[in-house]
Enzyme design. Structure first.
Site, PDB file in Angstrom:
ATOM      1  N   LYS A  41       0.845  -1.209   0.000  1.00 46.64           N
ATOM      2  CA  LYS A  41       0.000   0.000   0.000  1.00 46.64           C
ATOM      3  C   LYS A  41       0.874   1.251   0.000  1.00 46.64           C
ATOM      4  O   LYS A  41       2.071   1.170   0.336  1.00 46.64           O
ATOM      5  CB  LYS A  41      -0.916  -0.025   1.230  1.00 46.64           C
ATOM      6  CG  LYS A  41      -0.177   0.040   2.567  1.00 46.64           C
ATOM      7  CD  LYS A  41      -1.110  -0.278   3.734  1.00 46.64           C
ATOM      8  CE  LYS A  41      -0.374  -0.204   5.050  1.00 46.64           C
ATOM      9  NZ  LYS A  41      -1.199  -0.721   6.180  1.00 46.64           N
ATOM     10  N   ARG A 139     -11.037   0.326  14.377  1.00 47.38           N
ATOM     11  CA  ARG A 139     -10.844   1.045  13.112  1.00 47.38           C
ATOM     12  C   ARG A 139     -11.956   0.621  12.155  1.00 47.38           C
ATOM     13  O   ARG A 139     -12.948   1.325  12.047  1.00 47.38           O
ATOM     14  CB  ARG A 139      -9.445   0.755  12.566  1.00 47.38           C
ATOM     15  CG  ARG A 139      -9.071   1.602  11.374  1.00 47.38           C
ATOM     16  CD  ARG A 139      -7.586   1.534  11.054  1.00 47.38           C
ATOM     17  NE  ARG A 139      -7.128   0.211  10.641  1.00 47.38           N
ATOM     18  CZ  ARG A 139      -5.869  -0.058  10.291  1.00 47.38           C
ATOM     19  NH1 ARG A 139      -4.951   0.892  10.307  1.00 47.38           N
ATOM     20  NH2 ARG A 139      -5.509  -1.286   9.925  1.00 47.38           N
ATOM     21  N   HIS A 169      -6.673  -7.327  12.783  1.00 44.88           N
ATOM     22  CA  HIS A 169      -5.419  -6.554  12.815  1.00 44.88           C
ATOM     23  C   HIS A 169      -5.127  -6.172  14.263  1.00 44.88           C
ATOM     24  O   HIS A 169      -6.025  -5.739  14.981  1.00 44.88           O
ATOM     25  CB  HIS A 169      -5.583  -5.299  11.952  1.00 44.88           C
ATOM     26  CG  HIS A 169      -4.309  -4.539  11.703  1.00 44.88           C
ATOM     27  ND1 HIS A 169      -3.183  -5.141  11.181  1.00 44.88           N
ATOM     28  CD2 HIS A 169      -3.986  -3.245  11.897  1.00 44.88           C
ATOM     29  CE1 HIS A 169      -2.223  -4.222  11.064  1.00 44.88           C
ATOM     30  NE2 HIS A 169      -2.678  -3.073  11.490  1.00 44.88           N
ATOM     31  N   ARG A 223       0.591 -10.886   7.014  1.00 47.55           N
ATOM     32  CA  ARG A 223       0.651  -9.663   6.200  1.00 47.55           C
ATOM     33  C   ARG A 223       1.945  -8.938   6.561  1.00 47.55           C
ATOM     34  O   ARG A 223       2.094  -8.407   7.660  1.00 47.55           O
ATOM     35  CB  ARG A 223      -0.581  -8.783   6.489  1.00 47.55           C
ATOM     36  CG  ARG A 223      -1.899  -9.489   6.187  1.00 47.55           C
ATOM     37  CD  ARG A 223      -3.079  -8.546   6.335  1.00 47.55           C
ATOM     38  NE  ARG A 223      -3.160  -7.931   7.641  1.00 47.55           N
ATOM     39  CZ  ARG A 223      -3.783  -8.449   8.702  1.00 47.55           C
ATOM     40  NH1 ARG A 223      -4.412  -9.606   8.607  1.00 47.55           N
ATOM     41  NH2 ARG A 223      -3.781  -7.817   9.851  1.00 47.55           N
ATOM     42  N   TYR A 269      15.987  31.759   3.930  1.00 54.89           N
ATOM     43  CA  TYR A 269      14.808  32.557   4.302  1.00 54.89           C
ATOM     44  C   TYR A 269      14.838  32.898   5.784  1.00 54.89           C
ATOM     45  O   TYR A 269      15.169  32.058   6.623  1.00 54.89           O
ATOM     46  CB  TYR A 269      13.522  31.784   4.025  1.00 54.89           C
ATOM     47  CG  TYR A 269      13.163  31.691   2.565  1.00 54.89           C
ATOM     48  CD1 TYR A 269      12.894  32.825   1.816  1.00 54.89           C
ATOM     49  CD2 TYR A 269      13.078  30.447   1.944  1.00 54.89           C
ATOM     50  CE1 TYR A 269      12.555  32.723   0.466  1.00 54.89           C
ATOM     51  CE2 TYR A 269      12.738  30.335   0.600  1.00 54.89           C
ATOM     52  CZ  TYR A 269      12.482  31.480  -0.129  1.00 54.89           C
ATOM     53  OH  TYR A 269      12.146  31.378  -1.449  1.00 54.89           O
ATOM     54  N   CYS A 315      14.361  25.207   2.018  1.00 50.86           N
ATOM     55  CA  CYS A 315      13.481  25.847   1.025  1.00 50.86           C
ATOM     56  C   CYS A 315      12.623  24.786   0.340  1.00 50.86           C
ATOM     57  O   CYS A 315      12.749  23.598   0.616  1.00 50.86           O
ATOM     58  CB  CYS A 315      14.314  26.566  -0.032  1.00 50.86           C
ATOM     59  SG  CYS A 315      15.556  27.688   0.603  1.00 50.86           S
ATOM     60  N   ASP A 317      12.719  23.706  -2.731  1.00 50.77           N
ATOM     61  CA  ASP A 317      13.425  22.841  -3.681  1.00 50.77           C
ATOM     62  C   ASP A 317      14.907  22.670  -3.383  1.00 50.77           C
ATOM     63  O   ASP A 317      15.596  21.940  -4.096  1.00 50.77           O
ATOM     64  CB  ASP A 317      13.306  23.437  -5.098  1.00 50.77           C
ATOM     65  CG  ASP A 317      11.925  23.975  -5.360  1.00 50.77           C
ATOM     66  OD1 ASP A 317      10.988  23.168  -5.348  1.00 50.77           O
ATOM     67  OD2 ASP A 317      11.771  25.196  -5.535  1.00 50.77           O
TER      68      ASP A 317
HETATM   69  C1  PLP Z   1      -0.520  -1.719   6.873  1.00 50.11           C
HETATM   70  C2  PLP Z   1      -1.124  -2.989   7.317  1.00 50.11           C
HETATM   71  C3  PLP Z   1      -0.330  -4.125   7.549  1.00 50.11           C
HETATM   72  C4  PLP Z   1       1.180  -4.108   7.509  1.00 50.11           C
HETATM   73  O1  PLP Z   1       1.657  -3.767   8.781  1.00 50.11           O
HETATM   74  P1  PLP Z   1       3.216  -3.729   9.102  1.00 50.11           P
HETATM   75  O2  PLP Z   1       3.294  -3.302  10.524  1.00 50.11           O
HETATM   76  O3  PLP Z   1       3.829  -2.745   8.175  1.00 50.11           O
HETATM   77  O4  PLP Z   1       3.731  -5.104   8.873  1.00 50.11           O
HETATM   78  C5  PLP Z   1      -0.970  -5.314   7.853  1.00 50.11           C
HETATM   79  N1  PLP Z   1      -2.316  -5.371   7.954  1.00 50.11           N
HETATM   80  C6  PLP Z   1      -3.116  -4.289   7.768  1.00 50.11           C
HETATM   81  C7  PLP Z   1      -4.579  -4.442   7.906  1.00 50.11           C
HETATM   82  C8  PLP Z   1      -2.537  -3.064   7.455  1.00 50.11           C
HETATM   83  O5  PLP Z   1      -3.334  -1.997   7.285  1.00 50.11           O
END
Ligand code: PLP
Length: 373
Positions: A41, A139, A169, A223, A269, A315, A317
């Site tokens: 992602k 979430r 998660h 994941r 600046y 700055c 750039d």
């Molecule tokens: C981003 C995400 C992950 C990856 O998590 P890491 O800590 O980078 O390994 C896994 N599961 C879900 C649902 C996420 O949103």
């Protein structure tokens, strides 16, 4: 003229071998049947989604995960074979595109399932769905056994959709204290025990959980995000991870101007930096529009194997650095990475920016080309 030609010397160097090595190392610590879902992602955490996805697949990942419909379509345009899982919520109007492109969607509301199904053509392949369980992150996800059974029945009784997975998660998998983590595991396990038939893919572990928690929690897949990029999810995980991670992201540029200024001369600046003595000053073509935000003022960069500070305000750039002596135009500048003995790490930037390492490569903007090793 080649469209991919880069004239400005500012670039992010992405070490794809490091990414492969990290995935291969993780794989050794998984039970043999566990699949790796490579989380790509946000343009692969700023590293470049297509190149990283290819490296991860080459190293043994079998599924790619993204956060948005646009990211899913971008990945599918480059990879026809692997499963793609969209981890976030998507609008029901995306369902026919997802079905056609074989993108797996995340669901947590029965009404969404019915609405999405109504958009899908009868002749199309069924849309595959993973139910998200909110076991304590608050979430997205179903929050009770009753909600789980309801959405399960809705999917079973609706044409054009099929249940393919169930996942959750963890909010605190990277911390030493396990109380909240265990509550989450407990609720997820209850969900698994009441679901009438187990779908193909049950998954729960992110990087932190897959590295340091009970291998049982690897279920059918993990994941794998931040550690694929060679960064530890927390110092706790870093201290007990079973293998050392190889960072994949460096940020480089060159000096485009070098001059001597006099004691009392001001830089940038607001004239906030006043030269304490006669000194050499270099200019680097990178600034806050590249993601080197003004809060990084004072951060050290590497030139000729030495640490030198950014002086004055950054700055849009460009920015300026104090040099120990004259250097030629074109002298290499490493903003993140290694020169000789010295390393400026993503983690060092995260401390300076008062944030986590995840955020650092993500804030390097699209203006900085990603160059692959
Ligand atoms: C981003 C995400 C992950 C990856 O998590 P890491 O800590 O980078 O390994 C896994 N599961 C879900 C649902 C996420 O949103």
């Amino acid at each position: 003229m080649k469209t991919q030609q880069h004239f400005r010397p500012t670039k992010a160097i992405i070490d794809l071998q490091a990414i492969q090595q990290n995935v291969e190392n993780l794989k050794k610590f998984l039970r043999p049947t566990v699949q790796i879902i490579a989380v790509v992602k946000a343009n692969a955490y700023g590293h470049g989604d297509v190149a990283v996805a290819q490296a991860a697949l080459d190293a043994g990942a079998t599924i790619l995960a993204v956060a948005t419909p646009e990211e899913a379509l971008h990945i599918r345009a480059h990879f026809t074979e692997p499963d793609i899982l969209l981890l976030g919520a998507s609008p029901a109007s995306f369902a026919p595109y997802a079905a056609e492109q074989r993108i797996i969607l995340t669901v947590f509301a029965s009404e969404w399932v019915q609405q999405a199904a109504s958009f899908i053509d009868k002749e199309a392949l069924p849309l595959r769905l993973h139910i998200k369980v909110d076991s304590g992150m608050n979430r997205i996800g179903i929050r009770s056994e009753q909600e789980l059974l309801e959405i399960y029945q809705t999917i079973q009784s609706t044409d054009n959709v099929e249940l393919d997975g169930l996942f959750t998660h963890f909010a605190t998998a990277d911390e030493e204290d396990t109380a909240h983590f265990e509550e989450q595991v407990h609720f997820f396990e209850r969900c698994l025990s009441i679901i009438p038939s187990k779908p193909r893919l049950v998954h729960a572990s992110n990087t932190a959980a897959s590295l340091v928690k009970d291998p049982y929690l690897q279920y059918d897949a993990v994941r794998y995000g931040i550690s694929m990029y060679g960064l530890a999810p927390s110092s706790y995980v870093d201290s007990i991870a079973p293998f050392s991670l190889q960072p994949a992201f460096s940020l480089e540029s060159e000096l485009v101007h070098v001059k001597q200024i006099k004691a009392g001369d001001c830089v940038g600046y607001g004239a906030t930096y006043v030269a304490p003595t006669d000194m050499w000053l270099g200019t680097i073509p990178i600034g806050y529009a590249d993601g080197v935000i003004r809060k990084l003022g004072g951060q050290e960069v590497l030139i000729d194997g030495q640490r030198v500070p950014i002086v004055g305000r950054i700055c849009m750039d460009q920015c300026m650095v104090a040099l120990p002596k004259a250097y030629p135009i074109g002298e290499k500048v490493t903003l993140i990475g290694q020169q000789g003995q010295h390393i400026v790490s993503v983690d060092e930037w995260a401390v300076k920016l008062e944030t986590i390492n995840y955020e650092v490569p993500c804030i390097i903007t699209a203006r900085v080309p990603r160059i692959y090793l």
